[in-house]
Design a protein around this motif. Structure first.
Motif, PDB file in Angstrom:
ATOM      1  N   HIS A  53      -2.954  -0.137   0.709  1.00 61.58           N
ATOM      2  CA  HIS A  53      -3.637  -1.242   2.477  1.00 61.58           C
ATOM      3  C   HIS A  53      -4.231  -0.040   2.771  1.00 61.58           C
ATOM      4  CE1 HIS A  53      -2.053  -5.181   1.344  1.00 61.58           C
ATOM      5  NE2 HIS A  53      -2.840  -5.251   1.499  1.00 61.58           N
ATOM      6  N   LEU A  54      -5.201   0.120   3.601  1.00 57.78           N
ATOM      7  CA  LEU A  54      -5.614   1.098   4.596  1.00 57.78           C
ATOM      8  C   LEU A  54      -5.496   0.634   6.079  1.00 57.78           C
ATOM      9  CD1 LEU A  54      -6.897   4.039   5.435  1.00 57.78           C
ATOM     10  CD2 LEU A  54      -8.914   2.429   5.410  1.00 57.78           C
ATOM     11  N   CYS A  80      -6.817   5.787  11.378  1.00 59.22           N
ATOM     12  CA  CYS A  80      -6.554   5.396   9.572  1.00 59.22           C
ATOM     13  C   CYS A  80      -5.447   6.026   9.366  1.00 59.22           C
ATOM     14  CB  CYS A  80      -7.819   5.342   8.809  1.00 59.22           C
ATOM     15  SG  CYS A  80      -9.297   4.951   9.830  1.00 59.22           S
ATOM     16  N   PHE A  83      -3.968   6.590   3.882  1.00 60.80           N
ATOM     17  CA  PHE A  83      -4.761   6.826   2.871  1.00 60.80           C
ATOM     18  C   PHE A  83      -4.430   8.163   1.912  1.00 60.80           C
ATOM     19  CE2 PHE A  83      -6.248  10.632   4.767  1.00 60.80           C
ATOM     20  CZ  PHE A  83      -6.596  10.228   6.550  1.00 60.80           C
ATOM     21  N   GLY A 109      -6.096  -1.561  -0.975  1.00 66.65           N
ATOM     22  CA  GLY A 109      -6.807  -0.557  -1.379  1.00 66.65           C
ATOM     23  C   GLY A 109      -8.069  -0.941  -2.615  1.00 66.65           C
ATOM     24  N   PHE A 112     -11.078  -1.001   0.527  1.00 64.92           N
ATOM     25  CA  PHE A 112     -10.887   1.244   0.506  1.00 64.92           C
ATOM     26  C   PHE A 112     -11.731   1.967  -1.106  1.00 64.92           C
ATOM     27  CE2 PHE A 112      -8.482   5.093  -0.374  1.00 64.92           C
ATOM     28  CZ  PHE A 112      -9.590   6.055   0.979  1.00 64.92           C
ATOM     29  N   ARG A 113     -12.038   2.040  -1.761  1.00 69.01           N
ATOM     30  CA  ARG A 113     -12.004   2.114  -3.010  1.00 69.01           C
ATOM     31  C   ARG A 113     -13.326   2.313  -3.489  1.00 69.01           C
ATOM     32  NH1 ARG A 113      -6.559   2.338  -4.989  1.00 69.01           N
ATOM     33  NH2 ARG A 113      -6.391   0.572  -5.493  1.00 69.01           N
ATOM     34  N   ARG A 116     -15.714   4.122  -0.663  1.00 65.00           N
ATOM     35  CA  ARG A 116     -15.485   5.269  -0.641  1.00 65.00           C
ATOM     36  C   ARG A 116     -17.131   5.664  -2.059  1.00 65.00           C
ATOM     37  NH1 ARG A 116     -11.320   9.624  -0.970  1.00 65.00           N
ATOM     38  NH2 ARG A 116     -12.398   9.825  -2.636  1.00 65.00           N
TER      39      ARG A 116
END
Lengths: 620, 224
Positions: A53-54, A80, A83, A109, A112-113, A116
């Motif tokens: 997790h972020l 945050c 990461f 996660g 998050f990816r 990004r």
């Protein structure tokens, strides 16, 4: 069905890097959040564990304990964490503990990816390491301020006219005819295509007509020989700094092979700039009385705010402001000499601290002193007492207020002979103690701004050589730098200080700039590097292979970033007619700026650690 | 003794549900209900809030919001929020508080649909609310109307729990949701939105549980 979760969305909308996401992306991201609560003292992530997790701190604060190190980082609301473990596939290196009762939002996660992938800003924010992050920050700030002058080369503002030139044997009458014929006020004097001098309307007036010289005199006898020049690739702010510091209006520009390219006049820049910033430098150089000098110096803050508004880079604003400061100091000394008569023995006016480093902003107090030829006698000392007092008084009037610590020429212990200065440095270097170092660090940034005494070689060279070989002294300097340490909490959490008027902020000078200066200074002194400016020192350290290039660049970026913020802060204060200070309210910064600032602090932290490891030698 | 009595009454209520012949009620009755001695960490929970157009016993439901969670965290993906369809002329004061205009109320879901969704989500879960008796009473009232039976509901009241964790605080204001949350360092949320208030109650329970032994049994919390 309405399922807005608007509180969480609006929180993320104001939190970097989520503030860079579009609304739809953000709304759907919110629905994939898990909310968790951690009691103060509870372990959130354990080093060696696995993380998917972020984490975003919503309220409270957490502490990161960096594995294998005694470093800790405090993160508060809007920060945050975790990461790095996502970036490296889940392996957790830092133990994270709730420092207060903490509510955290957890993003899976894979989200998050996805984010990004989707957003450059998001990706930049979570760049692999702090250095990359801060480099992105500086790039952002630069493009946001879309600098006009720092990046623009002087070549661009020349409506290119081939400079009018003649050879050194040309008679004054012919030279004047040539100038008149081409309607130019400046003549370049060249021998074999190389610039050897410059001759202006003013020279014709002052050195020929007013002194009754024959018009048959060769121009070489009345020209200004070996003028200051710049490469045509230089940028505008460099030219302005040179004009302001030298008090002249024309700079010959040289091409790549040293050939004369053009003559840049102040008018060229003024036409481009649309204001009279350079005029301040002219007024300073020309000031005929202390009152005129004070009036000229009063224009410096205005020029400073204009540079800020004009998008100057921090580096150039500092350089230009310092150049004006230097000119004021020089003129103050010249006026004092004019009043008191010529000095009985040679002397030099030396400046210390920010002015010496060429890093001055507005609102600085004075840090200066006189270095006097060793042959001075009692009567001579009385002269220099009067001279030093006049200089300090004039500077005080001109906005360089008296130094609290007494580092100014009006005080007897700042008016020493070369030998006495050497003994003073000897004492600091040979018998260091904490208290002495505390007072003395500023003296290791020194520069002569006026005078006819060879101080650069005799004093600076002496000190440099002596320091580089004295590990004990260096270890004291390295330890002193830790004194201005970033408090633990500042690594990822801005520790606020109260200002005089009770508002809270962080002290950009004490908490960021001074440690950076100390890092560069201590390493440079340990290597016998003679550069005085922080950026020059870092560059020299990297060039000499004494500091990793990446580390030097990170420190440089941090230095520039914090100075950008300081300059913007002070310019805003000046516009509101407030005395400039260095205490910045984090609320006045954008979330992104705040986060970049935190990165700068972690870079500084790293620099201090490195200083401790390399030079503090067991006593830090 | 009281705990046993409550369990017995709840079991009897489920039997009545099962006997009704409605598939939704049957599903509710047959759900995997946690025992009173289940550690709170293993219980499935549902944070719920209704926004009403008044305080009277016949007040209309304007909005319902809930999310399911457990002691480990709140998964926002489960969040549901409904404006309830109403053709009644709305109480001006309630409109001012909740910000739900008549137009929006007319566009909402029918109360029957909302109740159906809620019963489905609540099956096997313990309801969590700040001042849970209000939500309990509303559920009893609306299920009587729509199913002809008072739905048996298990609940944890964060307000009652707070009175036990922090007794003797001065003034009734001290136990309000926002004030209580502030004591645990929880952020201020906008109030009078059903989903926001449900989330606020759910987070508050997580915070309160952090002050209690991890093996605290469900029955002990329901008993409040």
């Amino acid at each position: 069905m309405v399922s807005e979760l608007s509180d969480i969305r609006s929180f993320l909308e104001h939190t970097a890097p989520f503030d860079a996401l579009d609304r739809d992306t953000l709304v759907s991201a919110v629905r994939r959040v898990t909310v968790r609560y951690y009691r103060s003292g509870e372990e959130i992530l354990a080093s060696g564990g696995h993380n998917e997790h972020l984490y975003v701190v919503r309220s409270g604060s957490v502490e990161l304990r960096l594995a294998g190190d005694d470093l800790t980082a405090h993160l508060d609301a809007g920060s945050c964490f975790a990461f790095p473990s996502l970036l490296r596939g889940g392996e957790v290196r830092n133990t994270t503990v709730a420092l207060e009762d903490t509510l955290a939002y957890l993003l899976p996660g894979d989200l998050f990816r996805e984010l990004r992938q989707k957003s450059t800003a998001f990706r930049d924010f979570f760049a692999e390491n702090e250095s990359a992050r801060i480099r992105n920050a500086v790039r952002d700030l630069k493009s946001r301020h879309s600098s006009l002058l720092g990046q623009r080369s002087i070549r661009e503002l020349l409506t290119h006219r081939r400079p009018v030139s003649c050879n050194p044997n040309t008679l004054v009458s012919d030279a004047a005819t040539l100038m008149s014929h081409h309607d130019v006020s400046t003549l370049a004097i060249c021998a074999n295509d190389k610039l050897v001098g410059i001759f202006t309307d003013k020279d014709l007036r002052n050195r020929v007509v007013a002194t009754g010289r024959s018009f048959d005199t060769p121009i070489s006898a009345v020209m200004t020989p070996a003028p200051c020049t710049l490469p045509e690739s230089a940028n505008i702010s460099e030219a302005m700094a040179m004009m302001a510091a030298g008090g002249f209006r024309h700079i010959p520009l040289l091409g790549p092979d040293g050939e004369l390219f053009a003559i840049l006049s102040a008018t060229d820049i003024l036409a481009h700039l649309g204001d009279s910033a350079i005029d301040t430098g002219m007024l300073v150089a020309r000031a005929a009385t202390p009152e005129a000098l004070v009036a000229a110096a009063e224009r410096i803050p205005e020029g400073f705010t204009r540079m800020d508004a004009g998008g100057f880079h921090a580096e150039h604003t500092m350089r230009f402001t310092s150049a004006l400061g230097e000119a004021v100091h020089r003129r103050a000394a010249e006026l004092a000499e004019a009043e008191l008569g010529p000095p009985p023995v040679p002397y030099a006016l030396m400046v210390f601290g920010s002015l010496a480093r060429g890093e001055q902003l507005v609102g600085s107090d004075q840090d200066n002193g006189l270095v006097i030829d060793d042959r001075v006698d009692a009567a001579g000392r009385a002269y220099f007492e009067a001279l030093g007092t006049r200089i300090s008084d004039t500077l005080h009037q001109a906005g360089f207020v008296y130094c609290n610590g007494g580092i100014m020429a009006r005080n007897a212990d700042q008016r020493l002979t070369l030998g006495e200065w050497q003994s003073r440095y000897d004492d600091w270097i040979d018998n260091p103690d904490e208290d002495k170092i505390l007072r003395a660090t500023i003296f290791f940034d020194m520069r002569v701004v006026h005078g006819r005494l060879e101080v650069e070689r005799d004093l600076r060279g002496y000190v440099l050589e002596k320091v580089a070989s004295n590990r004990l002294f260096l270890s004291y300097l390295a330890r002193d730098a830790q004194r201005s340490r970033i408090p633990l909490g500042i690594f990822r959490n801005l520790v606020l200080e109260k200002t005089a008027d009770g508002t809270k902020g962080f002290d950009a000078k004490a908490q960021a700039i001074l440690p950076l200066i100390a890092i560069a200074r201590t390493f440079a002194l340990s290597e016998g590097i003679s550069a005085v400016g922080t950026l020059e020192r870092l560059a020299a350290l990297a060039a000499a292979g004494r500091m990793a290039k990446g580390d030097a660049e990170s420190l440089k970026d941090a230095f520039l970033l914090v100075n950008e913020l300081r300059i913007a802060h002070q310019a805003a204060q000046l516009r509101r007619a407030k005395a400039p200070d260095n205490v910045i309210d984090p609320a006045s910064l954008s979330p992104l700026e705040r986060d970049y600032l935190k990165d700068a602090f972690s870079v500084i932290r790293g620099g201090l650690e490195s200083l401790k490891r390399n030079l503090a030698g067991g006593i830090a | 003794m009281r705990e046993a009595l409550r369990s017995w009454r709840f079991a009897r209520g489920l039997k009545a549900c099962a006997a009704k012949g409605d598939p939704l009620l049957a599903h509710y009755a047959q759900a995997d209900w946690p025992g009173a001695d289940t550690p709170i960490g293993d219980a499935s929970l549902l944070a719920l809030d209704f926004e009403l157009d008044g305080l009277a016993g016949n007040a209309h439901v304007l909005q319902a919001g809930w999310l399911t969670f457990d002691a480990r965290g709140i998964d926002l993906g489960t969040a549901r929020s409904f404006d309830v369809k109403s053709v009644r002329r709305l109480d001006d004061d309630a409109v001012a508080v909740h910000g739900i205009g008549e137009q929006r109320a007319r566009a909402g879901d029918s109360l029957g649909n909302v109740v159906g969704e809620l019963v489905g989500a609540l099956a096997g879960r313990v309801m969590v609310a700040h001042g849970a008796s209000i939500e309990r009473e509303v559920i009893v009232r609306v299920t009587r109307v729509h199913f002809g039976i008072a739905l048996p509901v298990r609940s944890i009241c964060t307000l009652a729990l707070e009175r036990r964790l922090n007794p003797n605080l001065a003034g009734s204001g001290a136990y309000r949701l926002a004030a209580t949350r502030a004591r645990y360092g929880l952020p201020a949320y906008s109030q009078h939105d059903a989903l926001s208030d449900a989330l606020a109650a759910g987070e508050l329970l997580l915070a309160q549980l952090s002050r209690m032994p991890t093996d605290t049994r469900l029955g002990r919390l329901e008993a409040l």
